[in-house]
Design an enzyme around this catalytic site. Structure first.
Site, PDB file in Angstrom:
ATOM      1  N   GLY A  33     -46.403  65.849  12.213  1.00 58.46           N
ATOM      2  CA  GLY A  33     -45.861  67.012  11.552  1.00 58.46           C
ATOM      3  C   GLY A  33     -44.380  67.170  11.817  1.00 58.46           C
ATOM      4  N   GLY A  34     -43.659  67.702  10.826  1.00 57.89           N
ATOM      5  CA  GLY A  34     -42.242  67.966  10.993  1.00 57.89           C
ATOM      6  C   GLY A  34     -41.336  66.759  10.906  1.00 57.89           C
ATOM      7  N   VAL A  35     -41.826  65.677  10.336  1.00 57.26           N
ATOM      8  CA  VAL A  35     -41.002  64.460  10.243  1.00 57.26           C
ATOM      9  C   VAL A  35     -40.367  64.301   8.865  1.00 57.26           C
ATOM     10  CG1 VAL A  35     -42.349  63.266  12.011  1.00 57.26           C
ATOM     11  CG2 VAL A  35     -42.989  63.020   9.601  1.00 57.26           C
ATOM     12  N   LYS A  78     -42.297  64.634   5.729  1.00 55.02           N
ATOM     13  CA  LYS A  78     -43.221  64.060   4.739  1.00 55.02           C
ATOM     14  C   LYS A  78     -43.046  64.713   3.373  1.00 55.02           C
ATOM     15  CE  LYS A  78     -46.932  65.099   6.931  1.00 55.02           C
ATOM     16  NZ  LYS A  78     -46.243  65.775   8.066  1.00 55.02           N
ATOM     17  N   THR A  79     -43.012  66.048   3.366  1.00 58.68           N
ATOM     18  CA  THR A  79     -42.921  66.766   2.095  1.00 58.68           C
ATOM     19  C   THR A  79     -41.591  66.503   1.403  1.00 58.68           C
ATOM     20  OG1 THR A  79     -44.409  68.512   2.877  1.00 58.68           O
ATOM     21  CG2 THR A  79     -42.955  69.057   1.033  1.00 58.68           C
ATOM     22  N   ASP A  85     -51.626  69.165   1.974  1.00 55.10           N
ATOM     23  CA  ASP A  85     -51.301  69.647   3.317  1.00 55.10           C
ATOM     24  C   ASP A  85     -51.584  71.149   3.397  1.00 55.10           C
ATOM     25  OD1 ASP A  85     -50.287  70.295   5.779  1.00 55.10           O
ATOM     26  OD2 ASP A  85     -48.374  69.269   5.506  1.00 55.10           O
TER      27      ASP A  85
END
Length: 330
Positions: free
Chosen positions: A1-3, A5-6, A29
């Site tokens: 998470g928080g890398v 992706k979106t 997600d």
């Protein structure tokens, strides 16, 4: 998470649309940050056209959707309820059979709700004539389970249909339903539910074939250049490549976000940006907390930047020293 992706998936979807493709960008997600990334309100669970502002004119288009896994799984369970009827008696062993249905739902793996929601929109996407579909997925563990769930669900539906057959063929149940005066309604609802589940089962097989076809699908790993994130990405790559030989997911690209230049020329601008972003975010959180009644307001603890990731008991104890005050008890 928080890398990222979106942000990465959204950027790729915009690029595909700019190249002339008809693109559907779908988030599975539960965090639902897709709307923030493209600056649109996606509440409502419907495919929405995204204006390609600032993109050179082309024949392409972009439609976006945040699926609602919770409502999809609720609808799925409602369909099963219709399939087995509303009897709760224990005549003829039906109580035991109904408990089998409950056990089925008690053992649903994580990722099931996303797959149910995804299958629900597969036909919608097909009808839209999209030639590119980009899935913005949940973090690693959830996504791995999601990718292996279609086969499980197809088998689960087979089991549910068998349980329903046992219930609906039971003489005591048929007599109970007929004496309630709702026999025809229950039978019609059961047949409709059976048809719905059979269609859903076929969608599961289609979804599994789609995931495992390297000519139609590929998985893009997104990470950041930290030790723990890279290790997790390596495990994900290994799991997708070797741990599921019957359904390999092709990984052709790995994206590493937030990488600084080797010559260090962007270090100052990076630190300035991080500092400003941190200060703004902390102020926003403090303002929100200060608006709460004192009895309900949580305490904010600021932990200084660590120059290495805490590993092992000793490293975690060093972090705990910054987290826990002397008067705290846990």
């Amino acid at each position: 998470g928080g890398v990222g992706k979106t942000t990465t998936s959204s950027s790729l979807a915009v690029t595909m649309a700019a190249q002339g493709h008809k693109v559907a960008l779908i988030s599975t997600d539960p965090a639902h940050s897709l709307g923030d990334a493209i600056d649109m309100n996606l509440q409502g669970g419907q495919l929405m056209d995204c204006p390609l502002i600032g993109v050179p004119p082309s024949e392409g288009s972009l439609s976006v959707l945040e699926i609602d896994p919770a409502s999809a799984i609720k609808e799925f369970k409602g369909t099963v309820d219709k399939l087995v009827g509303e009897t709760t008696g224990d005549d003829g062993g039906i109580g035991k059979t109904l408990r089998e249905v409950q056990e089925v739902f008690d053992t649903l793996p994580a990722g099931t709700d996303e797959v149910v929601a995804l299958a629900k929109i597969i036909n919608l996407v097909k009808k839209g004539g999209f030639d590119r579909i980009v899935l913005d997925t949940a973090p690693t563990g959830h996504t791995l389970r999601m990718l292996s769930t279609p086969s499980f669900l197809a088998q689960l539906i087979e089991r549910l249909l068998g349980i329903a057959e046992k219930i609906n063929s039971n003489a005591a149940v048929r007599m109970l339903i007929s004496t309630s005066g709702r026999g025809e309604d229950v039978a019609a609802a059961s047949e409709q539910a059976k048809s719905t589940l059979l269609k859903f089962q076929l969608q599961m097989y289609d979804l599994e074939d789609l995931f495992s076809d390297p000519d139609q699908s590929e998985f893009l790993i997104v990470t950041v250049a930290t030790e723990l994130a890279v290790r997790e990405s390596m495990r994900l790559l290994n799991d997708l490549t070797f741990e599921a030989p019957d359904m390999p997911i092709k990984v052709r690209n790995v994206v590493i976000n937030q990488v600084l230049k080797e010559n260090g020329t962007d270090v100052k601008s990076f630190l300035d940006h991080v500092t400003q972003s941190q200060q703004s975010s902390i102020r926003e959180l403090e303002l929100m907390v200060s608006s709460l009644p004192s009895s309900d307001a949580p305490r904010i603890t600021k932990v200084s930047y660590l120059d290495t990731e805490p590993r092992g008991v000793f490293g975690l104890k060093m972090l705990a020293d910054a987290l826990v005050r002397d008067d705290d008890e846990y």
